[in-house]
Design a protein around this motif. Sequence first.
Motif, PDB file in Angstrom:
ATOM      1  N   LYS A   7       0.827  -1.211   0.000  1.00 47.91           N
ATOM      2  CA  LYS A   7       0.000   0.000   0.000  1.00 47.91           C
ATOM      3  C   LYS A   7       0.861   1.262   0.000  1.00 47.91           C
ATOM      4  CE  LYS A   7      -3.701   2.260   2.497  1.00 47.91           C
ATOM      5  NZ  LYS A   7      -4.633   2.198   3.614  1.00 47.91           N
ATOM      6  N   ARG A  10       2.060   1.952  -3.559  1.00 49.13           N
ATOM      7  CA  ARG A  10       0.952   2.455  -4.372  1.00 49.13           C
ATOM      8  C   ARG A  10       0.591   3.887  -3.980  1.00 49.13           C
ATOM      9  NH1 ARG A  10      -0.823  -2.833  -3.307  1.00 49.13           N
ATOM     10  NH2 ARG A  10      -2.317  -2.062  -1.781  1.00 49.13           N
ATOM     11  N   GLU A  56      -8.714   2.780  -1.289  1.00 45.07           N
ATOM     12  CA  GLU A  56      -7.812   1.626  -1.305  1.00 45.07           C
ATOM     13  C   GLU A  56      -8.194   0.623  -0.214  1.00 45.07           C
ATOM     14  OE1 GLU A  56      -5.331   1.119  -3.469  1.00 45.07           O
ATOM     15  OE2 GLU A  56      -3.934  -0.225  -2.480  1.00 45.07           O
ATOM     16  N   ASP A  57      -8.702   1.127   0.926  1.00 44.46           N
ATOM     17  CA  ASP A  57      -9.045   0.260   2.050  1.00 44.46           C
ATOM     18  C   ASP A  57     -10.402  -0.418   1.911  1.00 44.46           C
ATOM     19  OD1 ASP A  57      -6.672   0.757   3.370  1.00 44.46           O
ATOM     20  OD2 ASP A  57      -7.480   2.462   4.483  1.00 44.46           O
ATOM     21  N   PRO A  72      -7.435  -3.073  -3.506  1.00 43.72           N
ATOM     22  CA  PRO A  72      -6.043  -2.903  -3.917  1.00 43.72           C
ATOM     23  C   PRO A  72      -5.921  -2.479  -5.373  1.00 43.72           C
ATOM     24  CG  PRO A  72      -6.305  -4.919  -2.657  1.00 43.72           C
ATOM     25  CD  PRO A  72      -7.688  -4.378  -2.914  1.00 43.72           C
TER      26      PRO A  72
END
Length: 136
Positions: A7, A10, A56-57, A72
Amino acid sequence: MADLFDKTTRALGATANLRQTRHNVISSNIANAETPGYQAKKLDFENALSRALSIEDMAPAGNEPGHFMSGPGAISNVRADIYENPDVAVSNDGNTVDLEREMSSLAENSIMYKAAVQLINKKLASLRYAATDGGR
């Protein structure tokens, strides 16, 4: 298949992309500093990155048209909002560009962009080190 990039990597990539977009907005403001009636633009970098990280989460969305991509890899698809800057004064010709503020923002953004790229390079160097078994 496991995701090669974590993460943090990214997020750094999204940061570099958003910083590039911000650079373009600031450069456009500087280029139009003498244009009568030009309204300075602003990109809210912090809110855009915060949105990207929260998306993202989230659990992955379905593949239906109109669904927002989440989970993701979604962080790379977030785009920032660009709007007219409400924090500036209007000059006699209607132009709202504050050249000194824009130049300062450009310098700060450039430094932050370079820092993000350097951190990405460090992360990739550690992956390369691991992939080559420590250089053996």
